[in-house]
Design a protein around this motif. Structure first.
Motif, short mmCIF file in Angstrom:
data_model
loop_
_atom_site.label_atom_id
_atom_site.label_comp_id
_atom_site.label_asym_id
_atom_site.label_seq_id
_atom_site.Cartn_x
_atom_site.Cartn_y
_atom_site.Cartn_z
N TYR A 97 0.85 -1.19 0.00
CA TYR A 97 0.00 0.00 0.00
C TYR A 97 0.88 1.23 0.00
O TYR A 97 1.85 1.29 0.75
CB TYR A 97 -0.84 0.06 1.28
CG TYR A 97 -1.70 -1.13 1.52
CD1 TYR A 97 -2.99 -1.20 1.00
CD2 TYR A 97 -1.23 -2.20 2.28
CE1 TYR A 97 -3.79 -2.30 1.24
CE2 TYR A 97 -2.03 -3.31 2.52
CZ TYR A 97 -3.30 -3.36 2.00
OH TYR A 97 -4.10 -4.46 2.24
N LEU A 98 0.55 2.23 -0.83
CA LEU A 98 1.29 3.47 -0.69
C LEU A 98 0.43 4.69 -0.88
O LEU A 98 -0.62 4.64 -1.51
CB LEU A 98 2.54 3.51 -1.57
CG LEU A 98 2.47 3.49 -3.06
CD1 LEU A 98 3.64 4.28 -3.62
CD2 LEU A 98 2.60 2.07 -3.53
N LYS A 99 0.91 5.73 -0.23
CA LYS A 99 0.25 7.01 -0.34
C LYS A 99 1.21 7.94 -1.06
O LYS A 99 2.26 8.30 -0.55
CB LYS A 99 -0.06 7.55 1.06
CG LYS A 99 -0.90 8.80 1.02
CD LYS A 99 -1.17 9.29 2.43
CE LYS A 99 -1.88 10.63 2.38
NZ LYS A 99 -1.91 11.26 3.70
N LEU A 100 0.82 8.27 -2.30
CA LEU A 100 1.63 9.16 -3.12
C LEU A 100 0.97 10.53 -3.04
O LEU A 100 -0.20 10.67 -3.33
CB LEU A 100 1.60 8.63 -4.56
CG LEU A 100 2.80 8.80 -5.47
CD1 LEU A 100 4.05 8.22 -4.87
CD2 LEU A 100 2.52 8.13 -6.81
N ASN A 101 1.72 11.55 -2.62
CA ASN A 101 1.08 12.86 -2.49
C ASN A 101 1.13 13.64 -3.80
O ASN A 101 1.60 13.14 -4.82
CB ASN A 101 1.69 13.64 -1.32
CG ASN A 101 3.11 14.11 -1.60
OD1 ASN A 101 3.56 14.12 -2.73
ND2 ASN A 101 3.81 14.50 -0.56
N GLY A 102 0.63 14.87 -3.77
CA GLY A 102 0.52 15.69 -4.97
C GLY A 102 1.86 15.96 -5.65
O GLY A 102 1.91 16.19 -6.86
N GLN A 103 2.93 15.92 -4.89
CA GLN A 103 4.26 16.12 -5.47
C GLN A 103 4.88 14.80 -5.93
O GLN A 103 6.08 14.75 -6.21
CB GLN A 103 5.20 16.79 -4.45
CG GLN A 103 4.97 18.27 -4.24
CD GLN A 103 3.81 18.51 -3.26
OE1 GLN A 103 3.76 17.90 -2.20
NE2 GLN A 103 2.88 19.39 -3.62
N ARG A 104 4.10 13.76 -5.98
CA ARG A 104 4.55 12.41 -6.37
C ARG A 104 5.63 11.89 -5.43
O ARG A 104 6.57 11.21 -5.86
CB ARG A 104 5.08 12.39 -7.81
CG ARG A 104 4.22 13.07 -8.84
CD ARG A 104 2.91 12.39 -9.07
NE ARG A 104 3.01 11.12 -9.78
CZ ARG A 104 1.95 10.30 -9.96
NH1 ARG A 104 0.77 10.63 -9.49
NH2 ARG A 104 2.10 9.18 -10.62
N ASP A 117 3.73 7.71 2.47
CA ASP A 117 3.64 6.57 3.38
C ASP A 117 3.61 5.29 2.54
O ASP A 117 3.12 5.29 1.42
CB ASP A 117 2.37 6.67 4.22
CG ASP A 117 2.56 6.05 5.60
OD1 ASP A 117 3.61 5.40 5.81
OD2 ASP A 117 1.68 6.21 6.45
N ILE A 118 4.14 4.23 3.12
CA ILE A 118 4.14 2.94 2.43
C ILE A 118 4.11 1.85 3.47
O ILE A 118 4.72 1.98 4.54
CB ILE A 118 5.36 2.80 1.48
CG1 ILE A 118 5.40 1.41 0.83
CG2 ILE A 118 6.66 3.13 2.18
CD1 ILE A 118 6.39 1.29 -0.32
N SER A 119 3.35 0.81 3.20
CA SER A 119 3.28 -0.30 4.14
C SER A 119 2.97 -1.58 3.37
O SER A 119 2.72 -1.54 2.16
CB SER A 119 2.19 -0.03 5.18
OG SER A 119 0.92 -0.07 4.57
N PHE A 120 3.00 -2.68 4.08
CA PHE A 120 2.68 -3.94 3.42
C PHE A 120 2.03 -4.90 4.40
O PHE A 120 2.18 -4.79 5.62
CB PHE A 120 3.93 -4.58 2.80
CG PHE A 120 4.84 -5.24 3.81
CD1 PHE A 120 5.71 -4.49 4.59
CD2 PHE A 120 4.83 -6.61 3.99
CE1 PHE A 120 6.55 -5.09 5.53
CE2 PHE A 120 5.67 -7.23 4.92
CZ PHE A 120 6.53 -6.46 5.69
N GLY A 155 9.43 8.43 1.68
CA GLY A 155 10.05 9.75 1.57
C GLY A 155 10.69 10.02 0.21
O GLY A 155 11.04 11.15 -0.09
N LYS A 156 10.84 8.98 -0.60
CA LYS A 156 11.43 9.17 -1.94
C LYS A 156 10.33 9.58 -2.92
O LYS A 156 9.16 9.28 -2.69
CB LYS A 156 12.06 7.85 -2.43
CG LYS A 156 13.12 7.26 -1.50
CD LYS A 156 14.42 8.00 -1.58
CE LYS A 156 15.60 7.24 -0.97
NZ LYS A 156 15.56 7.05 0.48
N ASN A 157 10.70 10.24 -3.99
CA ASN A 157 9.68 10.53 -4.99
C ASN A 157 9.53 9.32 -5.93
O ASN A 157 10.31 8.38 -5.89
CB ASN A 157 9.95 11.85 -5.73
CG ASN A 157 11.17 11.78 -6.64
OD1 ASN A 157 11.42 10.75 -7.27
ND2 ASN A 157 11.91 12.86 -6.74
#
Ligand code: ZN
Length: 156
Positions: A45-52, A56-59, A80-82
């Motif tokens: 699962y990941l949450k990519l924000n407006g700035q790509r 957050d990321i989890s599994f 934290g990486k784009n």
């Protein structure tokens, strides 16, 4: 402690105490992966924000120590990486685990490279390579929104 022991230590530690386990709140991308050869299952699962940026990321998953440790280490490094950096790190990791002696990514710090290199031992065991790469292929599927379940048997 020699390097091999250090590597084993890191894998065991991540296998026992996986980071980012569970379903992250407000995720907007996800994908599932399955490795029938070993019985590993992973859901990223990941949450990519407006700035790509991967905010957050989890599994969630079940499987052998290698697959769980690899997913844990992956989520740790990708947070934290784009999007572009994340994909580059995946490419670098897949290259290293299959043929390259080391990691070339400029998006990883030395201690991050050490964490990834601890999975390099699986190179000698083709079956285990699929365990180690499952969550990484699944991450790409999630980022690209392919809606396709990754099956490691069909991956090269
Ligand atoms: Zn496995």
């Amino acid at each position: 402690m020699n390097l091999k022991e250090l590597y084993q230590e890191i894998i065991l530690e991540h296998g026992k105490n996986p980071r980012n386990l569970g379903k992250t709140d407000n995720f907007n991308k996800d994908a599932k992966g399955h490795n029938p050869l070993c019985g590993d299952n992973v859901h990223v699962y990941l949450k990519l924000n407006g700035q790509r940026i991967v905010e957050d990321i989890s599994f969630e998953g079940s499987g052998c120590a290698i697959s769980m440790a690899s997913a844990s280490i992956m989520t740790d490094l990708i947070k934290g990486k784009n999007e572009h950096e994340a994909k580059e790190i995946v490419e670098d990791f897949l290259g290293m685990i299959k043929e390259n002696p080391k990691l070339n990514s400029e998006n990883l710090k030395e201690d991050e490279k050490t964490k990834l290199m601890c999975l390099s031992g699986v190179k000698q065991y083709p079956m285990r390579v699929k365990c180690a790469t499952l969550s990484w292929h699944t991450l790409i599927s999630a980022i690209d929104n392919t809606q396709e379940e990754i099956n490691s048997e069909t991956l090269g």
